[in-house]
Design a protein around this motif. Structure first.
Motif, PDB file in Angstrom:
ATOM      1  N   TRP A 145      56.352  39.436  35.846  1.00 57.83           N
ATOM      2  CA  TRP A 145      56.709  40.755  36.382  1.00 57.83           C
ATOM      3  C   TRP A 145      55.471  41.551  36.795  1.00 57.83           C
TER       4      TRP A 145
ATOM      5  N   ARG B 163      49.371  45.204  39.027  1.00 60.25           N
ATOM      6  CA  ARG B 163      49.036  43.825  39.393  1.00 60.25           C
ATOM      7  C   ARG B 163      47.571  43.667  39.798  1.00 60.25           C
TER       8      ARG B 163
ATOM      9  N   ASP C 126      54.834  42.195  40.401  1.00 55.01           N
ATOM     10  CA  ASP C 126      55.778  43.035  41.144  1.00 55.01           C
ATOM     11  C   ASP C 126      55.425  44.517  41.096  1.00 55.01           C
TER      12      ASP C 126
END
Length: 247
Positions: free
Chosen positions: A223, A231, A226
């Motif tokens: 995840w 990230r 996303d």
């Protein structure tokens, strides 16, 4: 052929060998090559497939892909890197990732590991990888985002202060410029712009986005890729997988 399981044991193994990148490159790159084969084999039947590895370096990936039955062609701009681990395996081509000396649609898989952050135009290199991949073939990009803890490579986390500052500090302490010198051989390559590029190629009907994930993380932590912002720091190593449109 090693099976691919994105579990915690794999993550521990990859982070463990990552810590040895400078002191024991054989251990690190050998393990990374084996993991790359297992990762790509999720989407491609490797025996007989032509793998074009952009920035493949001194042969670790050639040996691993050929052991899995693939045909391997490695492209490397630095002649010294090609022979750093002995005679290069497979087909060795000297050239730039920004202008691949290869025909359109010649590869079953265009693969690149830890190279995108070393070119001044990462989208340009990614476009070249799409160009040389046959319809139905796969493009696999794996790289170190700038804001990840290892974004500065051997300059440590001083890159958070500034890339040029980190490189100059390294030079002052070591008496030589770092191999990965900011804006010369190391560039700011965030995750967000590359994901947006990938989605544009899909919107244009040129590719299908197969997956985007943080390479070293277990499946339950994917995840991270996303969430914008998160990230960039937590991916550590980002992966984008595309399938080129057509049959």
């Amino acid at each position: 052929m090693p099976s691919f399981r994105a579990d915690l044991a794999r993550s521990r193994r990859l982070f463990s060998v990552f810590l040895k990148e400078q002191s024991d490159p054989d251990a690190f790159y050998g393990a990374l090559a084996q993991d790359s084969v297992a990762m790509v084999a999720q989407w491609v039947d490797l025996p007989g497939s032509l793998i074009v590895d952009i920035g493949g370096g001194p042969g670790y990936f050639a040996a691993a892909f050929e052991a899995a039955g693939a045909r391997y062609a490695g492209l490397e701009p630095d002649a010294g890197e090609l022979v750093a681990h002995g005679a290069p395996g497979g087909i060795a081509v000297r050239g730039s990732g920004l202008a691949l000396p290869l025909a359109d649609g010649c590869a079953d898989v265009a693969f690149s590991s830890n190279v995108l952050e070393h070119v001044p135009d990462p989208v340009g290199m990614a476009e070249e990888m799409v160009r040389i991949t046959r319809p139905g073939g796969l493009v696999v990009l794996s790289w170190t985002p700038w804001l990840s803890p290892h974004g500065g490579h051997e300059t440590g986390m001083w890159h958070y202060v500034g890339g040029r500052f980190a490189a100059d500090r390294y030079a002052a302490r070591m008496g030589r410029r770092p191999k990965n010198d900011f804006e010369t051989s190391l560039f700011n390559c965030p995750v967000g712009p590359m994901v947006r590029w990938a989605r544009r190629t899909a919107a244009d009907g040129r590719t299908q986005v197969v997956d985007v994930f943080p390479r070293y993380h277990p499946q339950w932590a994917h995840w991270v890729a996303d969430v914008p912002g998160v990230r960039e720091v937590l991916s550590w190593n980002a992966v984008i997988v595309l399938r080129v449109a057509g049959s």
